[in-house]
Design a protein around this motif. Sequence first.
Motif, PDB file in Angstrom:
ATOM      1  N   CYS A  39      24.778  36.647  39.316  1.00 48.93           N
ATOM      2  CA  CYS A  39      25.443  37.656  40.135  1.00 48.93           C
ATOM      3  C   CYS A  39      26.950  37.550  39.921  1.00 48.93           C
ATOM      4  N   LEU A  40      27.604  38.698  39.801  1.00 47.14           N
ATOM      5  CA  LEU A  40      29.055  38.705  39.675  1.00 47.14           C
ATOM      6  C   LEU A  40      29.703  38.227  40.969  1.00 47.14           C
ATOM      7  N   ALA A  41      30.823  37.529  40.825  1.00 51.02           N
ATOM      8  CA  ALA A  41      31.603  37.058  41.966  1.00 51.02           C
ATOM      9  C   ALA A  41      32.987  37.689  41.916  1.00 51.02           C
ATOM     10  N   GLU A  42      33.340  38.439  42.956  1.00 56.46           N
ATOM     11  CA  GLU A  42      34.655  39.061  43.065  1.00 56.46           C
ATOM     12  C   GLU A  42      35.539  38.189  43.947  1.00 56.46           C
ATOM     13  N   LEU A  43      36.728  37.884  43.477  1.00 58.32           N
ATOM     14  CA  LEU A  43      37.661  37.083  44.261  1.00 58.32           C
ATOM     15  C   LEU A  43      38.148  37.880  45.469  1.00 58.32           C
ATOM     16  N   ILE A  44      38.097  37.254  46.643  1.00 62.10           N
ATOM     17  CA  ILE A  44      38.650  37.888  47.833  1.00 62.10           C
ATOM     18  C   ILE A  44      39.760  37.047  48.454  1.00 62.10           C
ATOM     19  N   GLU A  45      39.820  35.769  48.087  1.00 62.85           N
ATOM     20  CA  GLU A  45      40.873  34.906  48.631  1.00 62.85           C
ATOM     21  C   GLU A  45      41.027  33.678  47.748  1.00 62.85           C
ATOM     22  N   VAL A  46      42.269  33.354  47.402  1.00 62.15           N
ATOM     23  CA  VAL A  46      42.565  32.162  46.603  1.00 62.15           C
ATOM     24  C   VAL A  46      43.746  31.441  47.238  1.00 62.15           C
ATOM     25  N   ASP A  47      43.557  30.186  47.603  1.00 62.47           N
ATOM     26  CA  ASP A  47      44.613  29.364  48.200  1.00 62.47           C
ATOM     27  C   ASP A  47      44.810  28.103  47.374  1.00 62.47           C
ATOM     28  N   SER A  48      46.036  27.635  47.320  1.00 60.61           N
ATOM     29  CA  SER A  48      46.355  26.399  46.606  1.00 60.61           C
ATOM     30  C   SER A  48      47.143  25.488  47.532  1.00 60.61           C
ATOM     31  N   GLU A  49      46.383  24.648  48.274  1.00 55.77           N
ATOM     32  CA  GLU A  49      47.028  23.735  49.211  1.00 55.77           C
ATOM     33  C   GLU A  49      47.457  22.436  48.542  1.00 55.77           C
ATOM     34  N   GLN A  50      46.817  22.113  47.409  1.00 57.82           N
ATOM     35  CA  GLN A  50      47.164  20.914  46.646  1.00 57.82           C
ATOM     36  C   GLN A  50      47.362  21.312  45.196  1.00 57.82           C
ATOM     37  N   ALA A  51      48.246  20.595  44.516  1.00 54.31           N
ATOM     38  CA  ALA A  51      48.487  20.869  43.105  1.00 54.31           C
ATOM     39  C   ALA A  51      47.210  20.634  42.312  1.00 54.31           C
ATOM     40  N   GLY A  52      46.833  21.611  41.500  1.00 53.94           N
ATOM     41  CA  GLY A  52      45.668  21.461  40.642  1.00 53.94           C
ATOM     42  C   GLY A  52      44.341  21.715  41.318  1.00 53.94           C
ATOM     43  N   ILE A  53      44.351  22.173  42.575  1.00 52.20           N
ATOM     44  CA  ILE A  53      43.111  22.470  43.296  1.00 52.20           C
ATOM     45  C   ILE A  53      43.232  23.839  43.949  1.00 52.20           C
ATOM     46  N   LEU A  54      42.233  24.671  43.736  1.00 50.44           N
ATOM     47  CA  LEU A  54      42.194  25.995  44.346  1.00 50.44           C
ATOM     48  C   LEU A  54      41.015  26.088  45.313  1.00 50.44           C
ATOM     49  N   GLN A  55      41.264  26.629  46.484  1.00 48.38           N
ATOM     50  CA  GLN A  55      40.218  26.970  47.434  1.00 48.38           C
ATOM     51  C   GLN A  55      39.968  28.475  47.284  1.00 48.38           C
ATOM     52  N   VAL A  56      38.736  28.815  46.901  1.00 49.45           N
ATOM     53  CA  VAL A  56      38.430  30.188  46.513  1.00 49.45           C
ATOM     54  C   VAL A  56      37.293  30.728  47.370  1.00 49.45           C
ATOM     55  N   ARG A  57      37.422  31.977  47.779  1.00 49.01           N
ATOM     56  CA  ARG A  57      36.336  32.696  48.455  1.00 49.01           C
ATOM     57  C   ARG A  57      36.008  33.929  47.624  1.00 49.01           C
ATOM     58  N   CYS A  58      34.706  34.144  47.417  1.00 54.50           N
ATOM     59  CA  CYS A  58      34.243  35.234  46.562  1.00 54.50           C
ATOM     60  C   CYS A  58      33.175  36.047  47.274  1.00 54.50           C
ATOM     61  N   ARG A  59      33.020  37.285  46.816  1.00 58.24           N
ATOM     62  CA  ARG A  59      31.953  38.167  47.290  1.00 58.24           C
ATOM     63  C   ARG A  59      30.999  38.450  46.128  1.00 58.24           C
ATOM     64  N   GLY A  60      29.713  38.306  46.360  1.00 59.47           N
ATOM     65  CA  GLY A  60      28.735  38.652  45.342  1.00 59.47           C
ATOM     66  C   GLY A  60      28.661  40.158  45.168  1.00 59.47           C
ATOM     67  N   SER A  61      28.461  40.601  43.924  1.00 59.01           N
ATOM     68  CA  SER A  61      28.366  42.044  43.705  1.00 59.01           C
ATOM     69  C   SER A  61      27.180  42.368  42.792  1.00 59.01           C
ATOM     70  N   GLN A  62      27.430  42.693  41.551  1.00 55.46           N
ATOM     71  CA  GLN A  62      26.387  43.172  40.644  1.00 55.46           C
ATOM     72  C   GLN A  62      25.565  42.016  40.068  1.00 55.46           C
ATOM     73  N   ARG A  63      24.249  42.190  40.038  1.00 57.19           N
ATOM     74  CA  ARG A  63      23.400  41.215  39.354  1.00 57.19           C
ATOM     75  C   ARG A  63      23.388  41.501  37.855  1.00 57.19           C
ATOM     76  N   PHE A  64      23.092  40.486  37.078  1.00 56.60           N
ATOM     77  CA  PHE A  64      23.025  40.646  35.629  1.00 56.60           C
ATOM     78  C   PHE A  64      21.965  39.728  35.049  1.00 56.60           C
ATOM     79  N   ARG A  65      21.502  40.098  33.842  1.00 60.77           N
ATOM     80  CA  ARG A  65      20.579  39.256  33.095  1.00 60.77           C
ATOM     81  C   ARG A  65      21.281  38.763  31.841  1.00 60.77           C
ATOM     82  N   ILE A  66      21.186  37.464  31.579  1.00 63.57           N
ATOM     83  CA  ILE A  66      21.843  36.878  30.418  1.00 63.57           C
ATOM     84  C   ILE A  66      21.010  37.140  29.163  1.00 63.57           C
TER      85      ILE A  66
END
Length: 208
Positions: free
Chosen positions: A73-100
């Motif tokens: 499933c595709l993941a769309e970024l909705i929020e990205v925070d960087s409270e520490q150097a080299g670490i990202l806190q990310v929130r995503c929303r699922g969208s379109q399904r896909f087959r590999i």
Amino acid sequence: MTALPDPSALPLFPLQTVLFPEGLLSLKVFEARYLDLVSRSLRTQHPFGVVALRQGHEVRRPGEAVAFEAVGCLAELIEVDSEQAGILQVRCRGSQRFRILSTRQGEDGLWWAEVQWLAPDAAVLPQKEHLASAQALANAIRMLRQRGPLPFLEPFHFDDAGWIANRWCEILPIPLVARQRLMELDDPQVRLKLVDQFLRSKGIIGGP
């Protein structure tokens, strides 16, 4: 929904979880390959693909064999925070399904796939015999809201069989492989029927 990325070169984020359409995914990103993936996604406004691992670990281990499911499933970024150097806190929303269709791994360890987009669930009302599952989900959301942040994104769609089934799949104590197979189902009514049967078997809702 953001524009679909190039289906011939979709970057993948393999995880020990299953992302559903309209689902909420929170990530702590620190590996260089995935920091680059998130940065690229922010820059291009294109989602990336989330696939469930069948073998291997989320954090790269030299020489380890990795295998993942064929449907993601595709993941769309909705929020990205960087409270520490080299670490990202990310929130995503699922969208379109896909087959590999095929995969390749870059020199940096990032997986890429050629994919086929799968049709989204038809927006259909839950059948009468499954309305108890919708009501039980509404009750569960009220209880979860009292305990802290909800694991679901708003708005809620209690008139959509696929949405109801997907939200239950995200919180029920079922094996990863079962959650994956439910996500892969093309018919949202069948998915909700199976969820409803599980809820009744566990006494979460009444009836046979």
